[in-house]
Design an enzyme around this catalytic site. Structure first.
Site, mmCIF file in Angstrom:
data_model
loop_
_atom_site.group_PDB
_atom_site.id
_atom_site.type_symbol
_atom_site.label_atom_id
_atom_site.label_comp_id
_atom_site.label_asym_id
_atom_site.label_seq_id
_atom_site.Cartn_x
_atom_site.Cartn_y
_atom_site.Cartn_z
ATOM 1 N N SER A 1 -7.933 0.989 3.310
ATOM 2 C CA SER A 1 -8.367 0.500 2.001
ATOM 3 C C SER A 1 -9.601 -0.388 2.158
ATOM 4 O O SER A 1 -9.936 -0.831 3.264
ATOM 5 C CB SER A 1 -7.241 -0.315 1.368
ATOM 6 O OG SER A 1 -7.680 -0.945 0.185
ATOM 7 N N SER A 2 -10.255 -0.642 1.035
ATOM 8 C CA SER A 2 -11.342 -1.627 0.992
ATOM 9 C C SER A 2 -10.961 -2.834 0.141
ATOM 10 O O SER A 2 -11.779 -3.740 -0.045
ATOM 11 C CB SER A 2 -12.594 -1.006 0.382
ATOM 12 O OG SER A 2 -13.019 0.086 1.138
ATOM 13 N N GLY B 1 -13.594 -1.411 -7.077
ATOM 14 C CA GLY B 1 -14.855 -0.750 -6.730
ATOM 15 C C GLY B 1 -14.848 0.028 -5.436
ATOM 16 O O GLY B 1 -15.918 0.238 -4.846
ATOM 17 N N GLY B 2 -13.660 0.451 -4.922
ATOM 18 C CA GLY B 2 -13.644 1.211 -3.675
ATOM 19 C C GLY B 2 -14.326 0.413 -2.568
ATOM 20 O O GLY B 2 -14.151 -0.801 -2.466
ATOM 21 N N THR C 1 -9.912 0.831 -9.582
ATOM 22 C CA THR C 1 -8.993 -0.258 -9.225
ATOM 23 C C THR C 1 -9.110 -1.455 -10.179
ATOM 24 O O THR C 1 -9.985 -1.487 -11.028
ATOM 25 C CB THR C 1 -9.248 -0.712 -7.775
ATOM 26 O OG1 THR C 1 -9.101 0.381 -6.929
ATOM 27 C CG2 THR C 1 -8.355 -1.802 -7.317
ATOM 28 N N THR D 1 -4.046 -0.708 -7.400
ATOM 29 C CA THR D 1 -4.804 0.496 -7.713
ATOM 30 C C THR D 1 -3.921 1.723 -7.800
ATOM 31 O O THR D 1 -2.787 1.716 -7.294
ATOM 32 C CB THR D 1 -5.865 0.697 -6.599
ATOM 33 O OG1 THR D 1 -6.749 1.759 -6.971
ATOM 34 C CG2 THR D 1 -5.231 1.052 -5.268
ATOM 35 N N GLU E 1 -3.822 8.069 -3.643
ATOM 36 C CA GLU E 1 -4.271 7.162 -2.576
ATOM 37 C C GLU E 1 -4.496 7.857 -1.237
ATOM 38 O O GLU E 1 -5.293 7.397 -0.406
ATOM 39 C CB GLU E 1 -3.247 6.033 -2.404
ATOM 40 C CG GLU E 1 -3.855 4.716 -1.962
ATOM 41 C CD GLU E 1 -4.730 4.126 -3.054
ATOM 42 O OE1 GLU E 1 -5.899 3.847 -2.775
ATOM 43 O OE2 GLU E 1 -4.249 3.957 -4.192
ATOM 44 N N ARG F 1 0.850 -1.190 0.000
ATOM 45 C CA ARG F 1 0.000 0.000 0.000
ATOM 46 C C ARG F 1 0.886 1.241 0.000
ATOM 47 O O ARG F 1 1.956 1.262 0.623
ATOM 48 C CB ARG F 1 -0.843 -0.029 1.271
ATOM 49 C CG ARG F 1 -1.812 1.124 1.470
ATOM 50 C CD ARG F 1 -2.994 0.990 0.599
ATOM 51 N NE ARG F 1 -4.131 1.809 1.026
ATOM 52 C CZ ARG F 1 -5.181 2.058 0.232
ATOM 53 N NH1 ARG F 1 -5.222 1.560 -0.997
ATOM 54 N NH2 ARG F 1 -6.183 2.770 0.666
ATOM 55 N N ASP G 1 -7.747 8.452 0.534
ATOM 56 C CA ASP G 1 -8.449 7.413 1.295
ATOM 57 C C ASP G 1 -8.335 7.651 2.802
ATOM 58 O O ASP G 1 -8.958 6.940 3.591
ATOM 59 C CB ASP G 1 -7.895 6.014 0.966
ATOM 60 C CG ASP G 1 -8.585 5.404 -0.245
ATOM 61 O OD1 ASP G 1 -9.478 6.051 -0.817
ATOM 62 O OD2 ASP G 1 -8.238 4.263 -0.616
HETATM 63 N N1 GLU Z 1 -8.527 3.373 -2.908
HETATM 64 C C1 GLU Z 1 -9.428 2.258 -2.898
HETATM 65 C C2 GLU Z 1 -9.082 1.296 -1.811
HETATM 66 O O1 GLU Z 1 -7.944 1.127 -1.502
HETATM 67 C C3 GLU Z 1 -9.358 1.534 -4.152
HETATM 68 C C4 GLU Z 1 -9.711 2.406 -5.262
HETATM 69 C C5 GLU Z 1 -11.006 2.071 -5.777
HETATM 70 O O2 GLU Z 1 -11.373 0.902 -5.821
HETATM 71 O O3 GLU Z 1 -11.639 2.991 -6.199
HETATM 72 O O4 GLU Z 1 -9.940 0.689 -1.275
#
Ligand code: GLU
Length: 579
Positions: A456-457, A477-478, A395, A413, A434, A98, A437
Site C-alpha cells: 500500500s501507499s 491518492g494511491g 481512498t 479504502t 485491493e 489491510r 495493488d
Molecule cells: N490501494 C491504494 C493503497 O493502498 C489506495 C487506493 C488509492 O488511494 O487509490 O495505497
C-alpha cells in the site's frame, strides 16, 4: 447532535455549503477535533465526542458514515490502516486491517496463458477482491482503545443510510466515471445508477441495505460480518459475481474460511526524526511510512532554511524520486519478504544517496543498496523493478483528536473508485479490488501470494514534538498519498506555512517517473512556481487534482485546529467541539 454552532464551525460549514474556494475548511477551539471529506462523517464524529466518546470511538463513527456518503472510496468491503496516539500509554501504535489474498491465491491468478493480465482488466472481477479487514479493524481499535460499542458508534451512519442525503457533485462525478464498471453488475447498477447513468446531483439517496448490514454488525460484532450470513453473501458475490445480462467476468474462489481466519495486525509504526520532530507512519505492508521517512532523511542533509522556495521544492522532488526508486523495488508485505526497513531508514544511507541530489532535476533513478546499512547485509532478492506499477488514486483519510489528547490518523479504502464494482447483493456495500495493488509480474517482493497483503501507499502520519502530538496529516491518492503527505510536511516544517496553507498549496508528485504531476485545479501549470521548477529541469505533467488531505494541528496556546481541503474532492469539513 450539537446544533448551536460556534462561529468557527459555522464558517467551516459555510465553506462546505457554498464551495467558497479562498481558504481551507478550518476550525479551531479547545475541544476534540475532526476533519473528513464528508460533512455527515465529521458531524458523526463530533456527535460521538459530545456524547463523551474518545477519538477512537469518533473515528469509527466517522468511518462508518463515510462508508455511506463516500462509498466509492471506502467502506466495510475494504481495508485500511489506523494510526493511534494513545495519551494514556504515551505511544503511537497502528492497526493494520489491510485486505489479504485468499488461500487460493498465487501469482498465476493474474496471468492468462502465462502472460500477466492488464491491470484494468483485473479490477472489475472477482479475482481482484481481497478479504475485507475494515470491520475487524474497527473492532480491534475499539477493544484496545475505545470506550463505546458498535451499537452506539454505528448509529449515526445507520441514520444517514436510512434517512438518506442529497447527492453532491463529487458523488455524481465519481459515479459517472464508474458507469461502465457498475453497469457490469446488477447490484451496483440498482444501487448507484438509473437507466445505466449516474444519479444526478440533488438526488435524495438512501441505502437501507447498508443500514441493515450495520445493524447486524452492531448486534453481532465483527463475527456477524466474518462468520454469519454477511460472510456467505460476500463469498457468493466474489465467486459468482451478480453480473448484468451479457456480461462475463473472472470469478474468484474465496472460501468462508478466508473470512473466518482473517486477522488484524497491531504493528509498531515506522518512527523517524526530522528537524526535532518525531514522525510516525505506517509500516509494511504500507510503503508510506518508510518512503516518507527516507525522503525526510534525504532532505535533512540539506540546510533548507537558507534556500528559495523553488530550491526547496526541487530537492523535495529529488528526494521523493530516490525514495520511490527504493520503495518500488523493495517494499512489500514484510511477513512474506525481507524488507530492508533498517537500511532504508538509516541516516547514513540517506547521506550516501543524497549525493545524487544535484542542482538540476535528475532522470529516473535505480534503487540503492540499503542492505549495506543493516546488520545483515545479505540481499535475499535482487531488486527487479524500480518502476511504479499501475495504481488508483482514490481512498479517504480522516483525522480525529479528543480532549484527553488521543489522536487518530486513519486512511482506509476499497482501492479504485468503486472498488471492484461488485456491490454485495442485499448488503449495500462495494467490494474492494485491493489485490490489484500486487505486482503482476514475478519475481518481485510484491507479487501475489496466498494470505499476503498487497503493498500500500497509505500514509496516516502523526508527528510529535517534545513527546506530545504536534500535528497529524494524511490523504487519499494511491502512490501520490506519499508525496502529498511528504510535501505537506515540507511546506509546514521547512517552508514555514501554517497547516491550512500547507494543505492548500498546489501539489507536485514525483514518483521516479519521467515527469512530475501537477494540478490544474490549483492553476499550477503556467505559474511562476511552475516556471521556476521547469527552469531547474523538471518536466511537468498535468492532472486535475492530487489527494484530499485532512489534518489537525495542536497549537502552542492549547487550542487545536482541524484542517480539511478547500477545493479538492468537493471541499472537506473540519469541526472542533465548542462546548
Ligand atoms: N490501494 C491504494 C493503497 O493502498 C489506495 C487506493 C488509492 O488511494 O487509490 O495505497
Amino acid at each position: 447532535m450539537k446544533m448551536d454552532l460556534a462561529p468557527a464551525v459555522t464558517a467551516a460549514l459555510l465553506f462546505t455549503a457554498f464551495h467558497l474556494q479562498a481558504a481551507p475548511a478550518v476550525s479551531s477551539g479547545h475541544g476534540g477535533a475532526v476533519a473528513t471529506v464528508s460533512e455527515q462523517a465529521s458531524q458523526a464524529a463530533l456527535q460521538i465526542l459530545d456524547q463523551g466518546g474518545n477519538a477512537i470511538d469518533a473515528a469509527v463513527a466517522a468511518a462508518a458514515t463515510l462508508g455511506v456518503t463516500d462509498p466509492f472510496s471506502c467502506g466495510v468491503g475494504g481495508g485500511g490502516f489506523m494510526l493511534i496516539y494513545s495519551a494514556a500509554d504515551d505511544k503511537v501504535i497502528s492497526i493494520d486491517h489491510r485486505e489479504t489474498a485468499p488461500a487460493y491465491f498465487s501469482p498465476e491468478v493474474f496471468k492468462q496463458d502465462g502472460v500477466a493480465m492488464e491491470w484494468q482488466d483485473v479490477v472489475p472481477t472477482g479475482i481482484s477482491v481481497g478479504v475485507p479487514g475494515t470491520v475487524l479493524g474497527w473492532q480491534e481499535a475499539l477493544t484496545r482503545y475505545g470506550t463505546m460499542n458498535f451499537e452506539q458508534l454505528l448509529a449515526p451512519a445507520i441514520k444517514v443510510a436510512e434517512d438518506g442525503f442529497m447527492l453532491g457533485e463529487n458523488f455524481n462525478r465519481i459515479s459517472t466515471i464508474n458507469e461502465g464498471k457498475f453497469s457490469r453488475f446488477s447490484s451496483a447498477s440498482q444501487l448507484y445508477l438509473k437507466d445505466g447513468k449516474a444519479l444526478p446531483v440533488g438526488t435524495h439517496f438512501r441505502n437501507p441495505d447498508l443500514a441493515n448490514t450495520y445493524r447486524e454488525i452492531a448486534a453481532g460484532g465483527a463475527r456477524a460480518f466474518y462468520e454469519g450470513d454477511i460472510a456467505k453473501d460476500i463469498v457468493a458475490a466474489v465467486n459468482q459475481p451478480p453480473v448484468t445480462s451479457g456480461t462475463r467476468v473472472l470469478t474468484g474462489s474465496m472460501a468462508l474460511s478466508d473470512l473466518k481466519d482473517y486477522e488484524v495486525r497491531v504493528r509498531q509504526p515506522i518512527h523517524s526524526t526530522y528537524r526535532g520532530f518525531d514522525v510516525y507512519g505506517m509500516a509494511p505492508p504500507s510503503s508510506g511510512g518508510i518512503a516518507i521517512a527516507q525522503a525526510l532523511n534525504l532532505l535533512e542533509t540539506f540546510d533548507l532554511s537558507t534556500m528559495s522556495r523553488a530550491e526547496v521544492e526541487h530537492l523535495y522532488l529529488e528526494a521523493s524520486r530516490l525514495a520511490f526508486a527504493d520503495r518500488n523495488a523493495y517494499v512489500a508485505d514484510s511477513e512474506f519478504t525481507d524488507v530492508p526497513v533498517a537500511g532504508l531508514l538509516s541516516k547514513d544511507y540517506a547521506k550516501e544517496r543524497a549525493k545524487l541530489m544535484g542542482e538540476k532535476a535528475s532522470a529516473k533513478r535505480e534503487p540503492g543498496d540499503p542492505f549495506l546499512y543493516q546488520d545483515d547485509p545479505s540481499v535475499p532478492l535482487r531488486p527487479s523493478n524500480a518502476t511504479l506499477g499501475q495504481e488508483s488514486t482514490h481512498t479517504t483519510h480522516l483525522a480525529v483528536s479528543d480532549r484527553e489528547g488521543n489522536v487518530v490518523a486513519y486512511t482506509f479504502t476499497i482501492e479504485d473508485w468503486g472498488g471492484s464494482g461488485i456491490v454485495v447483493p442485499g448488503r449495500g456495500f462495494l467490494l474492494n479490488n485491493e489485490l490489484t495493488d500486487f505486482d503482476f509480474s514475478a519475481p518481485h517482493p510484491n507479487v501475489a501470494e496466498a494470505y499476503k497483503r498487497p503493498r500500500s501507499s497509505m500514509s496516516p502520519t502523526i508527528v510529535l514534538q517534545d513527546g506530545k502530538p504536534a500535528f497529524t496529516i494524511g490523504s487519499p491518492g494511491g502512490s501520490t498519498i506519499i508525496t502529498t503527505v511528504l510535501q505537506t510536511l515540507v511546506n509546514h516544517i521547512d517552508l514555514g506555512m501554517s497547516l491550512p496553507d500547507a494543505v492548500n498549496a498546489p501539489r507536485m508528485s514525483q514518483r521516479n517517473g519521467d515527469t512530475t504531476l501537477v494540478e490544474t485545479l490549483l492553476e499550477f501549470p503556467g505559474s511562476d512556481q511552475a516556471s521556476a521548477l521547469e527552469a531547474l529541469g523538471h518536466r511537468l505533467a498535468e492532472t486535475d487534482q492530487i489527494g484530499a488531505a485532512n489534518g489537525i494541528i495542536f497549537n502552542d496556546d492549547g487550542t487545536v485546529t482541524a484542517v480539511s481541503e478547500s477545493k479538492r474532492h468537493g471541499v472537506g469539513t473540519a469541526l472542533v467541539q465548542q462546548q
